[in-house]
Scaffold this active site. Sequence first.
Site, PDB file in Angstrom:
ATOM      1  N   LYS A  75       0.832  -1.211   0.000  1.00 34.60           N
ATOM      2  CA  LYS A  75       0.000   0.000   0.000  1.00 34.60           C
ATOM      3  C   LYS A  75       0.862   1.255   0.000  1.00 34.60           C
ATOM      4  O   LYS A  75       0.627   2.186  -0.771  1.00 34.60           O
ATOM      5  CB  LYS A  75      -0.908  -0.004   1.239  1.00 34.60           C
ATOM      6  N   ASN A  76       1.863   1.283   0.871  1.00 29.71           N
ATOM      7  CA  ASN A  76       2.642   2.523   1.030  1.00 29.71           C
ATOM      8  C   ASN A  76       3.565   2.811  -0.157  1.00 29.71           C
ATOM      9  O   ASN A  76       4.102   3.906  -0.268  1.00 29.71           O
ATOM     10  CB  ASN A  76       3.460   2.480   2.328  1.00 29.71           C
ATOM     11  N   CYS A 104      -4.171  13.006  13.334  1.00 31.56           N
ATOM     12  CA  CYS A 104      -4.888  11.742  13.193  1.00 31.56           C
ATOM     13  C   CYS A 104      -4.671  10.961  14.469  1.00 31.56           C
ATOM     14  O   CYS A 104      -3.967  11.419  15.365  1.00 31.56           O
ATOM     15  CB  CYS A 104      -4.429  10.970  11.972  1.00 31.56           C
ATOM     16  N   ARG A 126       1.147  14.748  13.083  1.00 31.76           N
ATOM     17  CA  ARG A 126       1.509  14.512  11.677  1.00 31.76           C
ATOM     18  C   ARG A 126       1.406  15.754  10.780  1.00 31.76           C
ATOM     19  O   ARG A 126       0.617  15.789   9.823  1.00 31.76           O
ATOM     20  CB  ARG A 126       0.683  13.349  11.099  1.00 31.76           C
ATOM     21  N   ASP A 174       5.368   0.884  11.909  1.00 30.80           N
ATOM     22  CA  ASP A 174       4.177   0.183  11.414  1.00 30.80           C
ATOM     23  C   ASP A 174       4.127  -1.283  11.857  1.00 30.80           C
ATOM     24  O   ASP A 174       3.149  -1.976  11.574  1.00 30.80           O
ATOM     25  CB  ASP A 174       4.108   0.265   9.877  1.00 30.80           C
ATOM     26  N   ARG A 231      -8.323  -0.696   5.103  1.00 29.77           N
ATOM     27  CA  ARG A 231      -7.541   0.356   4.442  1.00 29.77           C
ATOM     28  C   ARG A 231      -6.188  -0.190   3.982  1.00 29.77           C
ATOM     29  O   ARG A 231      -5.625   0.302   3.010  1.00 29.77           O
ATOM     30  CB  ARG A 231      -7.266   1.502   5.425  1.00 29.77           C
TER      31      ARG A 231
HETATM   32  C1  UD1 Z   1       4.573   7.020   6.207  1.00 33.39           C
HETATM   33  C2  UD1 Z   1       3.734   5.776   6.094  1.00 33.39           C
HETATM   34  C3  UD1 Z   1       3.251   5.330   7.454  1.00 33.39           C
HETATM   35  C4  UD1 Z   1       4.437   5.166   8.403  1.00 33.39           C
HETATM   36  C5  UD1 Z   1       5.300   6.417   8.416  1.00 33.39           C
HETATM   37  C6  UD1 Z   1       6.577   6.239   9.228  1.00 33.39           C
HETATM   38  C7  UD1 Z   1       2.740   6.012   3.906  1.00 33.39           C
HETATM   39  C8  UD1 Z   1       1.504   6.239   3.084  1.00 33.39           C
HETATM   40  N1  UD1 Z   1       2.601   6.047   5.224  1.00 33.39           N
HETATM   41  O1  UD1 Z   1       3.730   8.044   6.738  1.00 33.39           O
HETATM   42  O2  UD1 Z   1       2.568   4.080   7.319  1.00 33.39           O
HETATM   43  O3  UD1 Z   1       3.947   4.922   9.711  1.00 33.39           O
HETATM   44  O4  UD1 Z   1       5.683   6.762   7.080  1.00 33.39           O
HETATM   45  O5  UD1 Z   1       7.295   5.146   8.789  1.00 33.39           O
HETATM   46  O6  UD1 Z   1       3.794   5.725   3.371  1.00 33.39           O
HETATM   47  N2  UD1 Z   1       6.672  14.971  10.363  1.00 33.39           N
HETATM   48  C9  UD1 Z   1       6.843  16.312  10.632  1.00 33.39           C
HETATM   49  N3  UD1 Z   1       6.761  17.200   9.596  1.00 33.39           N
HETATM   50  C10 UD1 Z   1       6.525  16.802   8.319  1.00 33.39           C
HETATM   51  C11 UD1 Z   1       6.387  15.432   8.041  1.00 33.39           C
HETATM   52  C12 UD1 Z   1       6.466  14.525   9.084  1.00 33.39           C
HETATM   53  O7  UD1 Z   1       7.028  16.704  11.778  1.00 33.39           O
HETATM   54  O8  UD1 Z   1       6.461  17.656   7.419  1.00 33.39           O
HETATM   55  C13 UD1 Z   1       6.744  13.971  11.467  1.00 33.39           C
HETATM   56  C14 UD1 Z   1       5.408  13.231  11.675  1.00 33.39           C
HETATM   57  O9  UD1 Z   1       4.547  13.954  12.506  1.00 33.39           O
HETATM   58  C15 UD1 Z   1       5.890  11.933  12.291  1.00 33.39           C
HETATM   59  C16 UD1 Z   1       7.260  11.699  11.649  1.00 33.39           C
HETATM   60  O10 UD1 Z   1       7.637  12.941  11.101  1.00 33.39           O
HETATM   61  O11 UD1 Z   1       6.048  12.081  13.679  1.00 33.39           O
HETATM   62  C17 UD1 Z   1       7.272  10.659  10.563  1.00 33.39           C
HETATM   63  O12 UD1 Z   1       6.309  11.002   9.583  1.00 33.39           O
HETATM   64  P1  UD1 Z   1       6.476  10.606   8.048  1.00 33.39           P
HETATM   65  O13 UD1 Z   1       7.724   9.850   7.865  1.00 33.39           O
HETATM   66  O14 UD1 Z   1       6.237  11.818   7.228  1.00 33.39           O
HETATM   67  O15 UD1 Z   1       5.240   9.613   7.852  1.00 33.39           O
HETATM   68  P2  UD1 Z   1       4.196   9.564   6.673  1.00 33.39           P
HETATM   69  O16 UD1 Z   1       4.860   9.812   5.373  1.00 33.39           O
HETATM   70  O17 UD1 Z   1       3.003  10.384   7.027  1.00 33.39           O
END
Ligand code: UD1
Length: 417
Positions: free
Chosen positions: A22-23, A116, A121, A304, A396
Amino acid sequence: MDKLIIHGGRRLTGEVAVSGAKNAALPLLFATLLAPGPHRLGNLPQLRDITTAEHLLAGLGATVESRNGRVVLTSNTPATFEAPYELVRTMRASVLVLGPLLARYGLARVSLPGGCAIGARPINLHLKGLEAMGAEIHLDHGYVEARAKRLKGARIYLDLPTVGGTENLIMAATLAKGTTVLENAAREPEIVDLVRALQGMGAKIEGAGSDTVTIEGVDELKPMDYAVMPDRIEAGTLLLAAAMTAGQVRVLGARPEHNEALLSKLEEVGADIDIDEAGICVTGPGEICPVNIRTQPYPGFPTDMQAQFMALMAIGRGTSVVSETVFENRFMHVCELQRMGADINIDGHTATVQGVEQLLGAPVMATDLRASACLVLAGLAADNTTELSRIYHLDRGYEGLEQKLRKLGADIERVSA
Ligand code: UD1
């Protein structure tokens, strides 16, 4: 609303094939916005998040057709450049349209995802990177509006290795003028998968899978023809099902190089691991040794898999410590595991798990995607019956999980409540 009814205590044995990730599939679908098409994408899992992504693309002018298990997409110039709140709210990964839309059309309007269940996030690092590439960004009534005549290459340091941020910025940089260097980039296999597909489209990218990714912008890209990588989180969940039931399960198509942290922890737990060309086989131990884990960005232990691993530790012979460093609120499965008799104490980002001899079947409620998988695993190992509600979370991200588990001998069925 559907529920899962699980009669625990069966030893799982046999072979099962892993689905597409999915990711990886979500960013690949959104990358089709970068070129007109027709794009061909294979090995897409049938999941609610994938349907949501297809709806979002259709709203952005794409035509989406499924043919022989492959999806063919054509990305036409959209009448609107908007990812609406209704879709972003149900799937945060929708923010990944920002980079491609801005790069190809110079305009994007995307709802801010908000918090969420597992944490705040934010997407500040996505926006900071796009601004460094020359985008003008305004916040307007809950939406991010981004404009740029043509993005230009930039050196961008990510304060933390965000997965979605890395993907958004790589996609944006493919069509920018000049060279972009992303430092402290995320290294997840899904990013490498995205980059392989983009390279096939003619993008010039180096360093994917390391913490520095260099993208030399090109004027245009060709359509994508690509097959999505296997889902390492689904594979890991199925392998844990074997470990939890003292079973023996071979997950066909699972890639050991994507799951090294989990496999080394499974060895510490006492499981036997056999790797061959077809996939990964785990034989569960008679006695589960307690093991500490700490979630970290790849190649560290994946957040995850944290909830599912905690289900295993809940029946370990002793005390283990689970630390969550990626998301601030990712222990919601703990209350439900406690209702099944687990002995777990939370202190901030750390959960101390004192293994119990037997989990007890109970009615429990899923709170998010991976928490649902954790409760399914707990139900498989528990005595009596576990009734898991709110499984729309599970739908999902896991394709036909109950069918796969049933094939391995689990007593699990879906009922409509
Ligand atoms: C992706 C995965 C999710 C997984 C996560 C971490 C997908 C669709 N989802 O989510 O399943 O749990 O990686 O491995 O691929 N953050 C900030 N600022 C930003 C972006 C992120 O502070 O601009 C923080 C987030 O709040 C979180 C951390 O960084 O605490 C990691 O987030 P991120 O790696 O961005 O996760 P996702 O891409 O949302």
